[in-house]
Design a protein around this motif. Structure first.
Motif, PDB file in Angstrom:
ATOM      1  N   THR A  29      10.670   9.772 -16.226  1.00  0.00           N
ATOM      2  CA  THR A  29      10.166   9.341 -14.920  1.00  0.00           C
ATOM      3  C   THR A  29      10.538  10.356 -13.844  1.00  0.00           C
TER       4      THR A  29
ATOM      5  N   GLU B 140      12.214   6.320  -9.619  1.00  0.00           N
ATOM      6  CA  GLU B 140      10.947   5.844 -10.173  1.00  0.00           C
ATOM      7  C   GLU B 140      11.193   4.920 -11.356  1.00  0.00           C
TER       8      GLU B 140
ATOM      9  N   LEU C 126       9.574   1.241 -11.494  1.00  0.00           N
ATOM     10  CA  LEU C 126       8.664   0.782 -12.533  1.00  0.00           C
ATOM     11  C   LEU C 126       9.133  -0.540 -13.132  1.00  0.00           C
TER      12      LEU C 126
ATOM     13  N   ARG D 225       3.207   3.751 -13.999  1.00  0.00           N
ATOM     14  CA  ARG D 225       3.382   5.164 -13.678  1.00  0.00           C
ATOM     15  C   ARG D 225       2.033   5.884 -13.637  1.00  0.00           C
TER      16      ARG D 225
ATOM     17  N   SER E 168       2.759   8.210 -10.158  1.00  0.00           N
ATOM     18  CA  SER E 168       2.918   9.656 -10.368  1.00  0.00           C
ATOM     19  C   SER E 168       2.055  10.171 -11.514  1.00  0.00           C
TER      20      SER E 168
END
Length: 376
Positions: free
Chosen positions: A82, A87, A91, A246, A250
């Motif tokens: 990640t 992050e 998540l 995700r 990103s």
């Protein structure tokens, strides 16, 4: 859903242009240079995704399991790379919590889970770590806070920002508490490896079917700018849900972050870097301890792990006003207020950052500021 700003980030935004001349309380080890990795990088490497595994470089995932003590307990399929531990936490929290769920958090602690939970509409239940008890997590109060509505327990180990540690026995007790109500147990391990008062605790992903371990190369290795972290969980559904979220955030990992992190976590290199970070941290903490003892009215509980702790200001000093005083002329020194962690009478003290933060100069100026600051 709207995510509201937290005091920690708000203060960082407010002071971005301040250009301090020294920093006291930096939270990560001295950062290596890009040149330290060039001999291990392939100049012909495409700057696309890794083209091998959507969840992360396989060899990087192997390294992560090894350094976390999870080889043989978890598989590479249990790991998702990640954009930092932040992050990873995002998540997990965003995919698991629903409105009206309960999440149990510690205070002081890393504020991210609270910010996200409140945006979702979940109920936040706080368990206070208390300074007079050396910031230990009170397991009896934690047990009382957990109910059948508890969906997640979110902790940091070592604790951010006090440097306290949970040991294996304490984690086993917390796992049993979570298991009784079927709650997820997320333990953020970004400071793991920098333990001073005992061995590194086991990672909860290897202890519990709903255990979630998050971490990164940011703190102990000083590689914050790589934005490379991980989430480890033996529940395949949780990892799958994290991949899906995700993909809508990103999307894929930063290939340079993955590759350099893989080099940094190679066993021999990791062991050498961690040994240096530990030696530097212990030496600088000893100097900081001596400095604190010489300051009238300033107290702290020495961190049992990590590079930061909370210092209690002399009576009559508010942390928000004091850090602004220190940031201005003639001191030009950055210090983070304890209000960022719900502790308005404290400041964050620490020894990270290496020579670039000019710690000794910052401590001298902080001593001058403490003497000069008008008490109420």
């Amino acid at each position: 859903m709207k995510v509201k700003i937290h005091r920690l980030f708000e203060y960082l935004l407010e002071t971005t242009q301040a250009a301090p001349e020294a920093i006291v309380g930096f939270s990560l080890a001295q950062s290596p240079k890009l040149g330290d990795f060039l001999d291990d990088l392939d100049p012909d490497m495409p700057l696309d995704w890794n083209n091998r595994d959507f969840s992360g470089l396989p060899e990087l995932k192997d390294h992560i399991l090894r350094q976390a003590g999870l080889t043989g307990h978890c598989s590479p399929a249990d790991v998702l790379i990640t954009a930092g531990a932040a992050e990873a936490n995002y998540l997990a929290v965003m995919q698991l919590l629903q409105p009206d769920d309960e999440i149990v958090i510690e205070r002081p602690g890393w504020p991210q889970a609270q910010v996200l939970a409140e945006a979702i509409g979940a109920k936040v239940v706080e368990v206070a770590r208390e300074e007079h008890n050396d910031w230990r997590l009170p397991l009896d109060r934690l047990a009382d806070a957990i109910t059948p509505k508890t969906r997640m327990i979110f902790l940091t180990n070592p604790n951010n920002p006090t440097g306290d540690m949970l040991d294996a026995s304490e984690l086993e007790q917390i796992v049993a508490m979570a298991d009784r109500v079927g709650a997820w147990l997320l333990v953020d391990e970004v400071y793991a490896g920098l333990e001073w008062d005992g061995p590194r605790a086991p990672s909860v992903a290897g202890m519990y079917a709903r255990g979630i371990t998050t971490g990164s190369v940011s703190k102990a290795l000083g590689l914050q700018g790589l934005r490379t972290g991980w989430i480890i969980c033996p529940d395949a559904g949780l990892i799958r849900d994290a991949v899906i979220l995700r993909e809508n955030a990103s999307e894929i990992m930063n290939i340079m972050g993955e590759v350099i992190a893989e080099v940094a976590l190679r066993e021999a290199r990791y062991d050498t870097a961690l040994a240096q970070a530990r030696a530097d941290g212990q030496a600088h903490l000893a100097k900081l301890e001596t400095w604190i003892a010489a300051q009238e009215g300033l107290e702290w509980v020495r961190p049992r792990a990590g590079l930061i702790g909370l210092g209690r200001l002399p009576q009559g000093i508010d942390s928000d006003a004091f850090v602004q005083f220190m940031l201005a002329d003639p001191y030009r020194t950055f210090v983070l207020p304890g209000s960022a962690y719900g502790q308005p009478h404290h400041i964050r003290l620490g020894v990270g950052g290496g020579a670039g933060v000019k710690l000794e100069q910052g401590l001298n100026r902080l001593a001058d500021g403490l003497r000069a600051y008008p008490k109420t």
